[in-house]
Design an enzyme around this catalytic site. Structure first.
Site, PDB file in Angstrom:
ATOM      1  N   GLU A 235       4.071  -4.235  12.168  1.00 27.41           N
ATOM      2  CA  GLU A 235       2.969  -3.280  12.085  1.00 27.41           C
ATOM      3  C   GLU A 235       1.867  -3.956  11.292  1.00 27.41           C
ATOM      4  O   GLU A 235       2.010  -4.190  10.085  1.00 27.41           O
ATOM      5  CB  GLU A 235       3.391  -1.970  11.412  1.00 27.41           C
ATOM      6  CG  GLU A 235       2.265  -0.946  11.442  1.00 27.41           C
ATOM      7  CD  GLU A 235       2.664   0.418  10.902  1.00 27.41           C
ATOM      8  OE1 GLU A 235       1.912   0.962  10.075  1.00 27.41           O
ATOM      9  OE2 GLU A 235       3.733   0.920  11.292  1.00 27.41           O
ATOM     10  N   LEU A 236       0.759  -4.254  11.967  1.00 25.82           N
ATOM     11  CA  LEU A 236      -0.251  -5.140  11.388  1.00 25.82           C
ATOM     12  C   LEU A 236      -1.564  -4.403  11.136  1.00 25.82           C
ATOM     13  O   LEU A 236      -1.584  -3.210  10.922  1.00 25.82           O
ATOM     14  CB  LEU A 236      -0.421  -6.348  12.310  1.00 25.82           C
ATOM     15  CG  LEU A 236       0.893  -7.067  12.671  1.00 25.82           C
ATOM     16  CD1 LEU A 236       0.650  -8.198  13.652  1.00 25.82           C
ATOM     17  CD2 LEU A 236       1.608  -7.557  11.423  1.00 25.82           C
TER      18      LEU A 236
ATOM     19  N   ASN B 115       0.798  -1.228   0.000  1.00 31.81           N
ATOM     20  CA  ASN B 115       0.000   0.000   0.000  1.00 31.81           C
ATOM     21  C   ASN B 115       0.835   1.286   0.000  1.00 31.81           C
ATOM     22  O   ASN B 115       0.471   2.261  -0.636  1.00 31.81           O
ATOM     23  CB  ASN B 115      -0.997  -0.006   1.168  1.00 31.81           C
ATOM     24  CG  ASN B 115      -0.336  -0.247   2.506  1.00 31.81           C
ATOM     25  OD1 ASN B 115       0.817  -0.665   2.599  1.00 31.81           O
ATOM     26  ND2 ASN B 115      -1.078   0.006   3.569  1.00 31.81           N
TER      27      ASN B 115
ATOM     28  N   CYS C  34      -3.354   0.671   6.905  1.00 29.57           N
ATOM     29  CA  CYS C  34      -3.624   0.057   8.207  1.00 29.57           C
ATOM     30  C   CYS C  34      -4.247   1.029   9.189  1.00 29.57           C
ATOM     31  O   CYS C  34      -4.924   0.615  10.126  1.00 29.57           O
ATOM     32  CB  CYS C  34      -2.321  -0.501   8.791  1.00 29.57           C
ATOM     33  SG  CYS C  34      -1.548  -1.784   7.803  1.00 29.57           S
TER      34      CYS C  34
ATOM     35  N   GLY D  56       1.496 -11.754  10.328  1.00 31.63           N
ATOM     36  CA  GLY D  56       2.378 -11.266  11.376  1.00 31.63           C
ATOM     37  C   GLY D  56       2.511 -12.237  12.534  1.00 31.63           C
ATOM     38  O   GLY D  56       3.611 -12.437  13.073  1.00 31.63           O
TER      39      GLY D  56
ATOM     40  N   PRO E 288      10.219  -7.237  -1.390  1.00 30.82           N
ATOM     41  CA  PRO E 288       9.077  -6.361  -1.679  1.00 30.82           C
ATOM     42  C   PRO E 288       7.777  -7.172  -1.692  1.00 30.82           C
ATOM     43  O   PRO E 288       7.783  -8.395  -1.852  1.00 30.82           O
ATOM     44  CB  PRO E 288       9.393  -5.814  -3.076  1.00 30.82           C
ATOM     45  CG  PRO E 288      10.813  -6.170  -3.351  1.00 30.82           C
ATOM     46  CD  PRO E 288      11.104  -7.382  -2.541  1.00 30.82           C
TER      47      PRO E 288
END
Length: 479
Positions: A248-249, A150, A282, A231, A174
């Site tokens: 970071e989820l 994103n 997120c 994660g 990536p």
């Protein structure tokens, strides 16, 4: 046709797997590029290169690493047009979002460059006479960075720039949807004179590339941004070798609107947070929790705001909502909406899509029995809830497994502080959207199922380094 190769040990190489995948434009499904993907042999080569480059890179003076990071920042800006094109064609970013992401990436690099000189230890009180006691900060070694689709350039920079600043080396995977952005990152550093092996970029499937990176003992830290289920899997695998990880989820981010706030302003902030980047962030505003007296007014103003978000060609500078990354995400959101409608919710606007373009959607009368009450949508969809009073609003906000970003809109400063301290979220913004301007120095991250560890600025130093206790006995001990 563009073709992107792997970047290993300072060289652009073709895959030996023979697997070159089609990189598709999410707006129309057309072929944007072809990308070489890594197999086990290429992952091994990347890890060996990173491990081999660590001693040289970590021994450089802070000023030398700083100089390279600053050059990389200049290069990202020089590559702005190419970066914007890749972000639009590969990630479906709107022009506005893509342009802002390039600027944010350069800012991230410059702040990280400053951390080269700030990654300091401490002089401690001695434990005996004639002793010098030090807490020395040292880099970890090889860091595996697994990036999302994103914000594929800026979040990648946030992961690798600070790790490089402290003296670590990197293997970057990536996102499978946006592999060409990894090429752009490598190009910026190559142009800056980064030594061979310090950064390696290897696109490929998570089941091969990702799993090897997470489990290989040469990797000392894994940094990942993405879904909570993935994660959790990374955390479990990383724990087997007791390696560090930063996650970071997902998020189901609440925006509380109390009755003393202006309804039009609340809707403006909420709509931006809900529909920016097609809701594919997120920290998107997923839940608008409105105190009862203001509920109808906020619903009315949200409808007005939704009409201002132009959906369409992301190349056009006035487009605010582009395509979702994959048409299957539209099907997932359709399922959420059908479930909500069957249980009593109302669609105030939107709820339809053409191809990968989903119309900004507002749902009202959502209840805990509906899937969308708890599930992340990752699209331009927001639900509006009634709250009896501030305490009830807080209860609704915290009733979720996620805890990433949140907002409180009120003119009562005392109440804002009280609620902020009780919000179960890693980030709380008073009188602003859940999606705020990117900060390169604030602790970014969540609680509960939204992640582990905080990144950006000096907080990233803690993630990508460790403290070592060193003593020097310069005189005989008096026993």
């Amino acid at each position: 046709m563009r073709e992107y190769k792997l970047y290993i040990n300072g060289e652009w190489i073709e895959t030996e797997t023979g697997k070159i995948v089609d990189d598709l434009n999410p707006a129309d499904g057309s072929l944007f590029a072809r990308v070489h993907t890594a197999g086990k042999k290429e992952v091994e080569a990347a890890l060996a290169a990173a491990e081999g480059a660590f001693a040289g890179w970590s021994s450089l003076l802070a000023s030398q690493r700083e100089k390279i990071l600053l050059k990389a920042a200049d290069n990202i800006e020089a590559l702005r047009e190419e970066a914007i094109e890749i972000l639009i064609e590969e990630a479906g970013s709107t022009f506005m979002k893509a342009n802002g992401e390039v600027t944010a990436s350069a800012n991230t690099l410059r702040v990280a460059a400053g951390e080269c000189r700030r990654a300091e230890g401490e002089v401690l009180q001695p434990t005996s006479n004639g002793q010098l006691s030090l807490a020395v900060r040292v880099p970890l070694g090889v860091v595996a960075a697994i990036a999302p689709f994103n914000f594929p350039i800026n979040i990648t920079m946030k992961k690798i720039a600070y790790a490089l600043a402290i003296g670590n080396t990197i293997v970057l995977k990536p996102a499978s949807y946006t592999p060409a952005t990894g090429y752009l990152v490598a190009k910026a550093f190559e142009m800056a004179g980064l030594p061979a092996g310090v950064l390696n970029v290897i696109p490929g499937p998570g089941g091969i590339v990702g799993d090897i990176l997470v489990e290989d003992p040469r990797v000392k830290c894994v940094t990942f941004t993405g879904s909570s289920p993935v994660g959790r899997g990374i955390a479990a695998k990383a724990a087997k070798n007791l390696k560090k990880y930063a996650l970071e989820l997902g998020g189901k981010n609440p925006l509380i609107v109390l009755k003393d706030f202006d309804a039009a302003k609340a809707a403006e902030l909420a709509a931006y947070g809900s529909f920016y980047n097609q809701g594919q962030t997120c920290i998107a505003t997923s839940r608008i929790i409105v105190e009862e007296p203001l509920y109808d007014a906020v619903c009315e103003q949200m409808l007005k705001q939704a009409k201002n978000f132009k959906v369409g060609d992301p190349h056009e500078k006035d487009t605010l909502v582009g395509p979702l990354i994959d048409p299957s995400q539209c099907d997932f959101i359709d399922g959420q909406i059908r479930d909500a409608l069957s249980k009593g919710a109302k669609v105030l606007c939107g709820g339809t899509h053409e191809g990968s373009f989903f119309q900004p959607t507002i749902l009202a009368d959502v209840t805990p029995e509906m899937d969308i009450f708890y599930q992340e949508s990752f699209g331009p969809v927001v639900s509006i809830f009634r709250a009896k009073d501030p305490a009830h609003a807080l209860e609704l906000a915290n009733d979720n497994e996620y805890g990433l970003s949140s907002s409180i809109l009120t003119n009562d400063l005392n109440l804002a502080i009280q609620l902020s301290l009780k919000m179960q979220a890693g980030m709380v913004h008073v009188n602003d959207s859940t999606v705020v301007s990117t900060s390169c120095t604030a602790p970014s991250g969540g609680v509960k199922m939204s992640g582990f560890a905080k990144e950006s600025g000096k907080f990233s130093v803690d993630v990508y380094s460790e403290l070592k206790w060193v003593t020097l006995q310069y005189a005989d001990k008096k026993r």
